[in-house]
Design a protein around this motif. Sequence first.
Motif, mmCIF file in Angstrom:
data_model
loop_
_atom_site.group_PDB
_atom_site.id
_atom_site.type_symbol
_atom_site.label_atom_id
_atom_site.label_comp_id
_atom_site.label_asym_id
_atom_site.label_seq_id
_atom_site.Cartn_x
_atom_site.Cartn_y
_atom_site.Cartn_z
ATOM 1 N N SER A 39 0.836 -1.206 0.000
ATOM 2 C CA SER A 39 0.000 0.000 0.000
ATOM 3 C C SER A 39 0.866 1.248 0.000
ATOM 4 C CB SER A 39 -0.947 0.007 1.200
ATOM 5 O OG SER A 39 -0.228 -0.109 2.408
ATOM 6 N N ASP A 97 1.122 5.791 0.291
ATOM 7 C CA ASP A 97 0.585 7.047 0.812
ATOM 8 C C ASP A 97 0.016 7.906 -0.312
ATOM 9 O OD1 ASP A 97 1.580 6.806 3.651
ATOM 10 O OD2 ASP A 97 3.491 6.721 2.581
ATOM 11 N N LYS A 151 -3.345 3.560 0.989
ATOM 12 C CA LYS A 151 -3.533 3.510 2.433
ATOM 13 C C LYS A 151 -4.716 4.381 2.861
ATOM 14 C CE LYS A 151 1.355 2.874 3.743
ATOM 15 N NZ LYS A 151 2.497 3.482 4.471
ATOM 16 N N GLY A 208 -4.634 8.168 2.480
ATOM 17 C CA GLY A 208 -3.758 8.468 1.352
ATOM 18 C C GLY A 208 -4.455 9.246 0.251
#
Length: 250
Positions: free
Chosen positions: A100, A102, A132, A135
Amino acid sequence: MSYEQFAYLYDELMKDAPYDEWVRFVQDRLKENGDSGVRFLDLACGTGELSIRFAKEGFDVTGVDLSEDMLAVAQAKSEEQGMSISFYQQDMTELEGHGSFDVIGIFCDSLNYLKTEEDVLQTFSSVYQHLKPGGLFIFDVHSIFKISQIFINQTFALNDEHVSYIWNSFPGEFPNSVEHELSFFVLNEKLGMYDRFDELHFQRTYPVENYKNWLLQAGFGFEEIKICADFENTVPLPQSERIFFVVSKK
């Protein structure tokens, strides 16, 4: 054509692209989001121009592209500049195995190269799965105005000593689509002649509401979608050329 030649032509065609503006735009949106956004996924990364710039700004960058040739050049360029960037050959409609992130970005109107609505929706779904909570997903597309009024039935040209091109744009098969026919003439210094290379590029865009609906179908919330234009944090106007979507995942 070798990948070195293809990448050279691509970088020549894109040499005036506002790469630093994309970096600034992302950094500004991250500040607004209150997030440092260290882990960054650059989809359709091409020859790595943006990936390298983001890495220099301190991001932990992963680059993904469908073209093996482009990625080979991106890897070589990043190593030459001392950047540690992981590059992978993968279709952005079917991302897997990356964990995952950001921030996930699709820049330089790369999303417009997808040929079907299903491909766009599947890409948004893949992004949602790899983003995320908290994010940002940031991407830009050509506006309908740019496709219809600036590209279609227009000719662009460059006449340089080492490389020249003629770029003709025609209406595509689908609504709001365009086909770009490019002919490059590259100086062969050994022979003192110009080699010709031809390429055909297809791009397709959609109304803003279509992109919003597909984002909602992918799992993003209505209040999480912000839309602006032309590298500014302002609403799109009728003659805006590049539409930006800044999408957060709660």
